[in-house]
Design an enzyme around this catalytic site. Sequence first.
Site, PDB file in Angstrom:
ATOM      1  N   THR A 134       3.985   2.785   5.762  1.00 23.02           N
ATOM      2  CA  THR A 134       2.572   2.389   5.785  1.00 23.02           C
ATOM      3  C   THR A 134       1.827   3.311   6.741  1.00 23.02           C
ATOM      4  O   THR A 134       2.365   3.656   7.797  1.00 23.02           O
ATOM      5  CB  THR A 134       2.352   0.921   6.226  1.00 23.02           C
ATOM      6  OG1 THR A 134       0.994   0.768   6.677  1.00 23.02           O
ATOM      7  CG2 THR A 134       3.257   0.484   7.346  1.00 23.02           C
ATOM      8  N   ASP A 192       2.043  -0.186  11.858  1.00 19.24           N
ATOM      9  CA  ASP A 192       1.845  -1.508  12.484  1.00 19.24           C
ATOM     10  C   ASP A 192       3.060  -2.425  12.339  1.00 19.24           C
ATOM     11  O   ASP A 192       2.927  -3.638  12.422  1.00 19.24           O
ATOM     12  CB  ASP A 192       0.610  -2.185  11.866  1.00 19.24           C
ATOM     13  CG  ASP A 192       0.768  -2.431  10.365  1.00 19.24           C
ATOM     14  OD1 ASP A 192       1.706  -1.867   9.769  1.00 19.24           O
ATOM     15  OD2 ASP A 192      -0.034  -3.187   9.803  1.00 19.24           O
ATOM     16  N   ASP A 195       5.474  -4.951   6.121  1.00 15.77           N
ATOM     17  CA  ASP A 195       5.996  -6.289   6.442  1.00 15.77           C
ATOM     18  C   ASP A 195       6.138  -7.180   5.205  1.00 15.77           C
ATOM     19  O   ASP A 195       7.116  -7.906   5.056  1.00 15.77           O
ATOM     20  CB  ASP A 195       5.054  -6.988   7.432  1.00 15.77           C
ATOM     21  CG  ASP A 195       5.374  -6.590   8.863  1.00 15.77           C
ATOM     22  OD1 ASP A 195       6.468  -6.060   9.091  1.00 15.77           O
ATOM     23  OD2 ASP A 195       4.511  -6.821   9.728  1.00 15.77           O
ATOM     24  N   ASP A 209      -0.493   2.571   8.575  1.00 13.69           N
ATOM     25  CA  ASP A 209      -1.005   1.855   9.743  1.00 13.69           C
ATOM     26  C   ASP A 209      -0.095   1.915  10.972  1.00 13.69           C
ATOM     27  O   ASP A 209      -0.530   1.626  12.078  1.00 13.69           O
ATOM     28  CB  ASP A 209      -1.245   0.380   9.393  1.00 13.69           C
ATOM     29  CG  ASP A 209      -2.408   0.199   8.429  1.00 13.69           C
ATOM     30  OD1 ASP A 209      -3.204   1.153   8.286  1.00 13.69           O
ATOM     31  OD2 ASP A 209      -2.513  -0.874   7.815  1.00 13.69           O
ATOM     32  N   ARG A 223       1.272  -5.301  -5.492  1.00 16.79           N
ATOM     33  CA  ARG A 223       1.488  -6.501  -4.677  1.00 16.79           C
ATOM     34  C   ARG A 223       1.681  -7.640  -5.673  1.00 16.79           C
ATOM     35  O   ARG A 223       0.866  -7.805  -6.568  1.00 16.79           O
ATOM     36  CB  ARG A 223       0.285  -6.749  -3.767  1.00 16.79           C
ATOM     37  CG  ARG A 223       0.093  -5.628  -2.746  1.00 16.79           C
ATOM     38  CD  ARG A 223      -1.047  -5.933  -1.794  1.00 16.79           C
ATOM     39  NE  ARG A 223      -1.110  -4.939  -0.724  1.00 16.79           N
ATOM     40  CZ  ARG A 223      -1.933  -3.895  -0.715  1.00 16.79           C
ATOM     41  NH1 ARG A 223      -2.773  -3.704  -1.715  1.00 16.79           N
ATOM     42  NH2 ARG A 223      -1.925  -3.046   0.279  1.00 16.79           N
ATOM     43  N   ARG A 260      -6.489  -2.416   9.168  1.00 18.04           N
ATOM     44  CA  ARG A 260      -7.088  -3.748   9.075  1.00 18.04           C
ATOM     45  C   ARG A 260      -6.736  -4.583  10.299  1.00 18.04           C
ATOM     46  O   ARG A 260      -7.550  -5.308  10.832  1.00 18.04           O
ATOM     47  CB  ARG A 260      -6.578  -4.425   7.803  1.00 18.04           C
ATOM     48  CG  ARG A 260      -7.549  -5.411   7.259  1.00 18.04           C
ATOM     49  CD  ARG A 260      -7.250  -5.921   5.879  1.00 18.04           C
ATOM     50  NE  ARG A 260      -6.008  -5.472   5.263  1.00 18.04           N
ATOM     51  CZ  ARG A 260      -5.819  -5.432   3.967  1.00 18.04           C
ATOM     52  NH1 ARG A 260      -6.800  -5.782   3.156  1.00 18.04           N
ATOM     53  NH2 ARG A 260      -4.673  -5.057   3.451  1.00 18.04           N
ATOM     54  N   GLY A 319       0.831  -1.215   0.000  1.00 17.03           N
ATOM     55  CA  GLY A 319       0.000   0.000   0.000  1.00 17.03           C
ATOM     56  C   GLY A 319       0.859   1.255   0.000  1.00 17.03           C
ATOM     57  O   GLY A 319       1.874   1.313   0.688  1.00 17.03           O
TER      58      GLY A 319
END
Length: 329
Positions: free
Chosen positions: A133, A137, A111, A135, A80, A179, A19
């Site tokens: 990203t 995360d 990741d 996120d 991707r 997510r 992303g």
Amino acid sequence: MENENTGAVRRIGVLTSGGDAPGMNAAIRSVVRSAYRRGIECIGIRRGWAGLISGDFAPMTGSDVSRIINRGGTVLYTARSDEFRTEAGQQKAAATCKLLGLEGIVAIGGDGTFRGALDLSRYGVSVVGIPGTIDNDIGCTDYTIGFDTAANTAVDCIDRLRDTMQSHERCAVVEVMGRHAGYLALHVGVAVGATAVLVPEYPYNFDEHVAEKIRRARLSGKTNFIIVVAEGAVSAVSVGEQIRAELGLDPRVTILGHIQRGGAPTVKDRVMATRMGYEAVRLLSEGKTNRIICAEGDKIVDRDIAEALQMKKTLNPEEFKVMTVMTGT
Ligand code: F6P
């Protein structure tokens, strides 16, 4: 020009994968310019790992990255790639590296991108990852490029929603991205003064996490409510339906979606991306490989990719506690 190259590295590649995130362009620019400074040629690989398989590339000079520090998205495109997960795909990518004389790759992403980098390193290509990203995360780093911009964009949108919710004395249920991680929702929720914040890290309970908080807010005299929901926690639409059915309110549901992934990067994202890009090139030029550039507090450090991929991230308990106090429980 002072040549800072301490090794024998002559040519590297840079790509973005997974992303997109605001600040990726600033990272690309930093990699290209830091490489130039060290006398290293830089090749831009388009469309992530898929582009390395198909040989989709263009040499990048300092002037090719002019005027991109302020742009969202990624000028190298991103994708991707299922093929890159296969041994055959990885062999093709390694063959492209050999053909182009790429001694190292800087891979900007999350990741999945780093797992790809680790796979490629098994074919003798040096790799360094930069976390990008919205996120935030990634276990090994306190910060990922794009988070600050996305959080500010979401806050800006919710501030606008608040105006109309206040006027109509309504409840807004707003879904933000995330997510698997609630970092974005937590920060955005605290920043907008949300009535409730729902994150994937804590199992959803309507009575405790929504109804009770709205009741308390009502008792304290509030007539409009903002519920921030991370997409991975629960569907914002179903939260809205429950609020309507069980609390008798007339909520409006807004899903911010990919709006959060676009836009000009903030100062923080531009500076972090620039620092991380510089560090990635420094490592490659010194012959280092299999590293991920990480933020540790205010410092930029690097970690082994395999070890970094084992690290898990949980929500900061202190930040979560502050949110629960601010939302009234
Ligand atoms: O960038 C991470 C993320 O924003 C997640 O929070 C979200 O679920 C996902 O990307 C969606 O990405 P896409 O629509 O590109 O598959």
